[in-house]
Motif scaffolding. Structure first.
Motif, PDB file in Angstrom:
ATOM      1  N   THR A  90       2.461   1.668  -3.439  1.00  0.00           N
ATOM      2  CA  THR A  90       1.413   2.030  -4.397  1.00  0.00           C
ATOM      3  C   THR A  90       1.032   3.496  -4.256  1.00  0.00           C
ATOM      4  O   THR A  90       0.846   4.208  -5.252  1.00  0.00           O
ATOM      5  N   GLU A  91       0.937   3.960  -3.022  1.00  0.00           N
ATOM      6  CA  GLU A  91       0.601   5.361  -2.776  1.00  0.00           C
ATOM      7  C   GLU A  91       1.676   6.287  -3.333  1.00  0.00           C
ATOM      8  O   GLU A  91       1.362   7.338  -3.913  1.00  0.00           O
ATOM      9  N   ARG A  92       2.937   5.905  -3.184  1.00  0.00           N
ATOM     10  CA  ARG A  92       4.026   6.727  -3.723  1.00  0.00           C
ATOM     11  C   ARG A  92       3.907   6.846  -5.243  1.00  0.00           C
ATOM     12  O   ARG A  92       4.223   7.889  -5.825  1.00  0.00           O
ATOM     13  N   ASP A 151       0.832  -1.206   0.000  1.00  0.00           N
ATOM     14  CA  ASP A 151       0.000   0.000   0.000  1.00  0.00           C
ATOM     15  C   ASP A 151       0.868   1.258   0.000  1.00  0.00           C
ATOM     16  O   ASP A 151       0.556   2.245  -0.685  1.00  0.00           O
ATOM     17  N   TYR A 152       1.940   1.221   0.763  1.00  0.00           N
ATOM     18  CA  TYR A 152       2.841   2.373   0.861  1.00  0.00           C
ATOM     19  C   TYR A 152       3.496   2.669  -0.486  1.00  0.00           C
ATOM     20  O   TYR A 152       3.512   3.820  -0.949  1.00  0.00           O
ATOM     21  N   GLN A 195       0.646   3.804 -13.341  1.00  0.00           N
ATOM     22  CA  GLN A 195       0.111   4.307 -12.076  1.00  0.00           C
ATOM     23  C   GLN A 195      -1.161   3.583 -11.663  1.00  0.00           C
ATOM     24  O   GLN A 195      -1.698   3.839 -10.594  1.00  0.00           O
ATOM     25  N   GLN A 203       0.931   6.258  -7.169  1.00  0.00           N
ATOM     26  CA  GLN A 203      -0.323   6.862  -7.618  1.00  0.00           C
ATOM     27  C   GLN A 203      -0.430   8.334  -7.245  1.00  0.00           C
ATOM     28  O   GLN A 203      -1.175   9.083  -7.880  1.00  0.00           O
ATOM     29  N   SER A 204       0.314   8.760  -6.237  1.00  0.00           N
ATOM     30  CA  SER A 204       0.312  10.174  -5.855  1.00  0.00           C
ATOM     31  C   SER A 204       1.163  11.017  -6.800  1.00  0.00           C
ATOM     32  O   SER A 204       1.110  12.244  -6.761  1.00  0.00           O
TER      33      SER A 204
END
Length: 251
Positions: free
Chosen positions: A32-34, A29-30, A89, A36-37
């Protein structure tokens, strides 16, 4: 600065205490967030596993498993001797790009046929004035780039035209699914244009006019006839070629 950092000890985990599985999922999750952000844009090399492990305060093995998971879903790509790079992304986009790139052109065209015929019919009943403006602008760009024999520009304009009428269908799930596959369609569009030199302007103009006129039947028919010509070009017999006038055709 924490006590462990002052003493050179390991950094506390960003994810707290938990099982190995929980930590791996949190690491996924971490990362992926980096991505997609936009913190790590497409094309950028991500930090090494050692750097990520130190940053997140978890073991290198856990980070390696998280990275492997994102490689599998298509967000990341390992390049031997170079490192790991962001290639998408969206998990859905990454998945479809990976699969579509290895599929036969006929398979790709049949997927387009399944999605776009429905989208064209829906667009004819749901398009807005803004959608109409976008369709006409995309048609103009498509014709101009084809006339200049600008293959890259033509492919981009053609993709935007098709994406425009899919968006005009006003179905969020259909739009998301289509967008996730869009990049995988480039090769079939470019190949047909290069090999035939035929931009199929008349077919696309008939499609756009049917959508603008609010005629879902003929919008679906024109889309089907256009993609049928592509299928025949790759020696497919999945759909019969239609020769009759639009008014006498049946979907």
């Amino acid at each position: 600065m924490t006590a462990s950092e002052r003493t050179g000890g390991p950094r506390p985990s960003k994810f707290g205490l938990g099982s190995r599985t929980d930590l791996r999922e949190s690491a996924v999750d971490y990362l992926t967030e980096r991505i997609q952000s936009g913190d790590w844009p497409v094309g950028q090399q991500i930090p090494t596993e050692s750097e990520l492990a130190a940053e997140a305060g978890i073991s290198r093995n856990t980070i390696r498993e998280a990275v492997s998971s994102l490689v599998h879903t298509g967000l990341l790509e390992r390049r031997q001797g170079s490192g790991t790079f962001v290639v998408s992304q969206s998990e859905l986009t990454g998945l479809f790009e990976r699969h579509l790139s290895s599929k036969d052109r006929q398979d790709v065209l049949e997927i387009r046929l399944a999605l776009e015929v429905v989208a064209a019919a829906l667009a004819a009943t749901r398009r807005t004035d803004e959608d109409i403006e976008g369709l006409l602008a995309s048609m103009t760009a498509r014709r101009e780039t084809a006339d200049r024999n600008d293959v890259d520009g033509y492919v981009e304009a053609d993709l935007q035209l098709h994406r425009q009428f899919v968006r005009a269908a006003q179905n969020p799930l259909l739009i998301e699914l289509y967008d996730s596959m869009l990049e995988g369609f480039r090769e079939t569009i470019a190949s047909y244009f290069i090999e035939t030199g035929d931009p199929c302007h008349e077919e696309h103009e008939a499609l756009v006019h049917a959508i603008i006129a609010g005629d879902p039947l003929n919008a679906a028919i024109e889309l089907r006839v256009f993609l049928d010509s592509h299928l025949y070009h790759v020696e497919s017999t999945a759909w019969p070629r239609v020769h009759q006038e639009v008014g006498s055709r049946e979907v």
